[in-house]
Design a protein around this motif. Structure first.
Motif, mmCIF file in Angstrom:
data_model
loop_
_atom_site.group_PDB
_atom_site.id
_atom_site.type_symbol
_atom_site.label_atom_id
_atom_site.label_comp_id
_atom_site.label_asym_id
_atom_site.label_seq_id
_atom_site.Cartn_x
_atom_site.Cartn_y
_atom_site.Cartn_z
ATOM 1 N N GLU A 204 -11.266 -11.106 4.804
ATOM 2 C CA GLU A 204 -12.546 -11.692 3.890
ATOM 3 C C GLU A 204 -11.740 -12.811 3.204
ATOM 4 O O GLU A 204 -12.772 -13.620 2.570
ATOM 5 C CB GLU A 204 -13.087 -10.672 3.192
ATOM 6 N N ILE B 276 -8.973 -5.501 4.909
ATOM 7 C CA ILE B 276 -10.370 -6.050 4.566
ATOM 8 C C ILE B 276 -10.401 -7.495 3.715
ATOM 9 O O ILE B 276 -10.746 -8.328 3.835
ATOM 10 C CB ILE B 276 -11.241 -4.972 4.279
ATOM 11 N N THR B 277 -9.525 -7.050 2.614
ATOM 12 C CA THR B 277 -9.429 -8.082 1.461
ATOM 13 C C THR B 277 -8.587 -9.451 2.369
ATOM 14 O O THR B 277 -9.161 -10.437 2.241
ATOM 15 C CB THR B 277 -8.255 -7.949 0.569
ATOM 16 N N THR C 281 -6.735 4.638 3.236
ATOM 17 C CA THR C 281 -7.848 4.022 2.506
ATOM 18 C C THR C 281 -7.271 2.654 1.958
ATOM 19 O O THR C 281 -7.836 1.514 1.898
ATOM 20 C CB THR C 281 -8.142 5.030 1.470
ATOM 21 N N GLN C 282 -5.904 2.797 1.361
ATOM 22 C CA GLN C 282 -5.408 1.433 0.750
ATOM 23 C C GLN C 282 -5.393 0.557 1.857
ATOM 24 O O GLN C 282 -5.351 -0.441 1.561
ATOM 25 C CB GLN C 282 -4.174 1.903 0.156
ATOM 26 N N VAL D 115 0.912 -1.154 -0.061
ATOM 27 C CA VAL D 115 -0.217 0.064 -0.120
ATOM 28 C C VAL D 115 0.954 1.389 0.033
ATOM 29 O O VAL D 115 2.192 1.161 0.377
ATOM 30 C CB VAL D 115 -1.124 0.012 1.109
ATOM 31 N N ALA E 111 -6.743 0.111 5.032
ATOM 32 C CA ALA E 111 -7.844 -0.471 5.138
ATOM 33 C C ALA E 111 -8.367 -1.614 4.121
ATOM 34 O O ALA E 111 -9.032 -2.541 4.530
ATOM 35 C CB ALA E 111 -9.109 0.669 5.417
ATOM 36 N N LYS E 112 -8.410 -1.157 2.872
ATOM 37 C CA LYS E 112 -8.783 -2.101 1.867
ATOM 38 C C LYS E 112 -8.016 -3.518 1.892
ATOM 39 O O LYS E 112 -8.512 -4.444 1.753
ATOM 40 C CB LYS E 112 -8.805 -1.566 0.540
ATOM 41 N N ALA E 113 -6.723 -3.161 2.219
ATOM 42 C CA ALA E 113 -5.730 -4.527 2.323
ATOM 43 C C ALA E 113 -6.005 -5.336 3.291
ATOM 44 O O ALA E 113 -6.339 -6.605 3.220
ATOM 45 C CB ALA E 113 -4.383 -4.015 2.442
#
Length: 68
Positions: free
Chosen positions: A30, A26-27, A19-20, A13, A22-24
């Motif tokens: 999940e 979450i990925t 933001t990046q 990231v 957090a997305k990483a």
């Protein structure tokens, strides 16, 4: 960053990108299979490149090159 291969052994990231990051996270949360695969590949890379034997051998070759 030298040992993380984006999408293979981890997720890179941008610096200071909440933001990046957090997305990483979450990925990874999940997708358990992806997390396990990245962990396995990261460990294999570390064992292949940073084992005691490998590090000692690299230092030995470096010292030998300096002496010749």
């Amino acid at each position: 960053r030298d040992v993380v291969f984006d999408g293979e052994t981890g997720i890179l990231v941008a610096k200071k990108s909440v933001t990046q990051l957090a997305k990483a996270i979450i990925t990874l949360l999940e997708n358990k299979k992806l997390t396990q695969q990245m962990g396995r590949l990261g460990r294999e890379f570390a064992e292949a490149n940073f084992s005691d034997t490998n590090v000692v051998d690299r230092h030995y070759r470096l010292y030998q090159s300096l002496l010749t």
